[in-house]
Design an enzyme around this catalytic site. Structure first.
Site, mmCIF file in Angstrom:
data_model
loop_
_atom_site.group_PDB
_atom_site.id
_atom_site.type_symbol
_atom_site.label_atom_id
_atom_site.label_comp_id
_atom_site.label_asym_id
_atom_site.label_seq_id
_atom_site.Cartn_x
_atom_site.Cartn_y
_atom_site.Cartn_z
ATOM 1 N N LYS A 1 0.811 -1.235 0.000
ATOM 2 C CA LYS A 1 0.000 0.000 0.000
ATOM 3 C C LYS A 1 0.840 1.279 0.000
ATOM 4 O O LYS A 1 0.468 2.286 0.572
ATOM 5 C CB LYS A 1 -0.994 0.023 1.182
ATOM 6 C CG LYS A 1 -1.860 -1.207 1.316
ATOM 7 C CD LYS A 1 -2.495 -1.661 0.003
ATOM 8 C CE LYS A 1 -3.511 -0.662 -0.560
ATOM 9 N NZ LYS A 1 -3.943 -1.033 -1.934
ATOM 10 N N HIS B 1 6.908 -7.184 -2.414
ATOM 11 C CA HIS B 1 6.788 -6.476 -1.131
ATOM 12 C C HIS B 1 7.792 -7.037 -0.118
ATOM 13 O O HIS B 1 7.728 -6.715 1.065
ATOM 14 C CB HIS B 1 5.380 -6.652 -0.552
ATOM 15 C CG HIS B 1 4.293 -5.971 -1.341
ATOM 16 N ND1 HIS B 1 4.394 -4.671 -1.777
ATOM 17 C CD2 HIS B 1 3.077 -6.417 -1.750
ATOM 18 C CE1 HIS B 1 3.274 -4.350 -2.437
ATOM 19 N NE2 HIS B 1 2.471 -5.388 -2.426
ATOM 20 N N SER C 1 -4.396 2.712 4.675
ATOM 21 C CA SER C 1 -4.629 2.045 3.403
ATOM 22 C C SER C 1 -4.585 0.512 3.562
ATOM 23 O O SER C 1 -5.401 -0.209 2.987
ATOM 24 C CB SER C 1 -3.587 2.507 2.392
ATOM 25 O OG SER C 1 -3.908 2.043 1.110
#
Length: 292
Positions: A45, A105, A135
């Site tokens: 995010k 990620h 988020s």
């Protein structure tokens, strides 16, 4: 599809990860990078899809029609992605022609070694911790394979303590920051990209050793703006079925602004968060803007 079995986080070398990802860990670890790969890395995010769309447009020389050839998650496969009955990220990438765009990620210490051996280029995007928290909370509500986040205050505690998928935000941004000169890494900030996308895209072009006319650059800025991407079904994840990503209440591309955290943090939460942040981030040299 029943995702109840996936809603578990397990530690991999001390970092919490989804169970499916953990079961596929050996294949991720042994992933063969190529010297002409470009990796887009972020904590979840933090502008991953945005950066991916920009880079794909750069590779397509600003031809936005070319960038509509497929959904973003196929144009820039997600390295550690794995859910049942779908090709994993590793499988997608193994079959992809060079030059490959890759998304991850992973914290830097869990990266496959081949990226360092091949000296692949990496663009890392960091976003302020508070906006990421908000988020990520909303993201948990729409992704069926993620654990239920519980109420906001519970999630915020878990996030501060690194008890979420991909572990601690603090460790993630610091880990990549500390190694940015050791490897082929361009470290960018989400807030800078919001403030002046053209300036930041120029940094990407310079890093990628690519030339581009001002007219093409303006085209990329326009087509990768939040409002345009939100309506582009090849970028907004609308092509993913609702039983995997339920966008009926909250869209995947929710707000895309800097400073939305102020609508969610209470005064007390903000004070506790700031105190914790100071302890974890003092002395790193990393400066974030919580609004612009």
């Amino acid at each position: 599809m029943d995702f109840s079995t996936l809603q578990t986080l397990v530690p991999i070398h001390g970092v919490l990860m989804g169970k499916e990802l953990a079961e596929n860990w050996e294949r991720i670890e042994q992933f063969e990078a190529r010297s002409d790969d470009l990796l887009i890395s972020t904590y979840p995010k933090a502008g991953t899809t945005w950066a991916s769309e920009i880079v794909d447009m750069i590779y397509a020389d600003g031809d936005h029609e070319k960038c509509r050839r497929d959904a973003i998650y196929n144009r820039v496969p997600y390295l550690e992605f794995r859910i049942p009955n779908m090709p994993s990220g590793v499988e997608q990438l193994d079959g992809a022609p060079s030059p490959r765009l890759v998304k991850t990620h992973l914290p830097i210490q869990l990266m496959p070694d081949s990226f360092w051996k091949k000296n692949s280029k990496i663009i890392y995007v960091a976003r302020n911790a508070k906006d990421v928290a908000v988020s990520y909370f909303f993201f948990h509500k729409i992704v069926k394979a993620l654990p239920d986040p519980g109420p906001w205050n519970t999630f915020l505690d878990n996030y501060m303590n690194g008890n979420v998928g991909y572990g601690s935000w603090h460790d993630h941004v610091k880990g990549w920051w500390e190694k940015r000169h050791d490897y082929n890494i361009l470290y960018l900030f989400y807030e800078d990209m919001k403030e002046d996308p053209k300036r930041e895209i120029k940094k990407m072009l310079h890093f990628l050793e690519k030339e581009m006319s001002d007219e093409t650059l303006e085209k990329i800025v326009y087509h990768t703006s939040f409002d345009i991407m939100k309506t582009n079904d090849m970028a907004n994840y609308k092509t993913i079925p609702n039983d995997i990503l339920d966008q009926s209440t909250t869209p995947f591309m929710r707000k895309g602004i800097a400073g939305d955290w102020k609508n969610h943090f209470t005064v007390a939460q903000n004070e506790i968060f700031d105190e914790d942040y100071k302890k974890k981030m003092t002395g790193t040299g990393l400066q974030f803007r919580n609004e612009i």
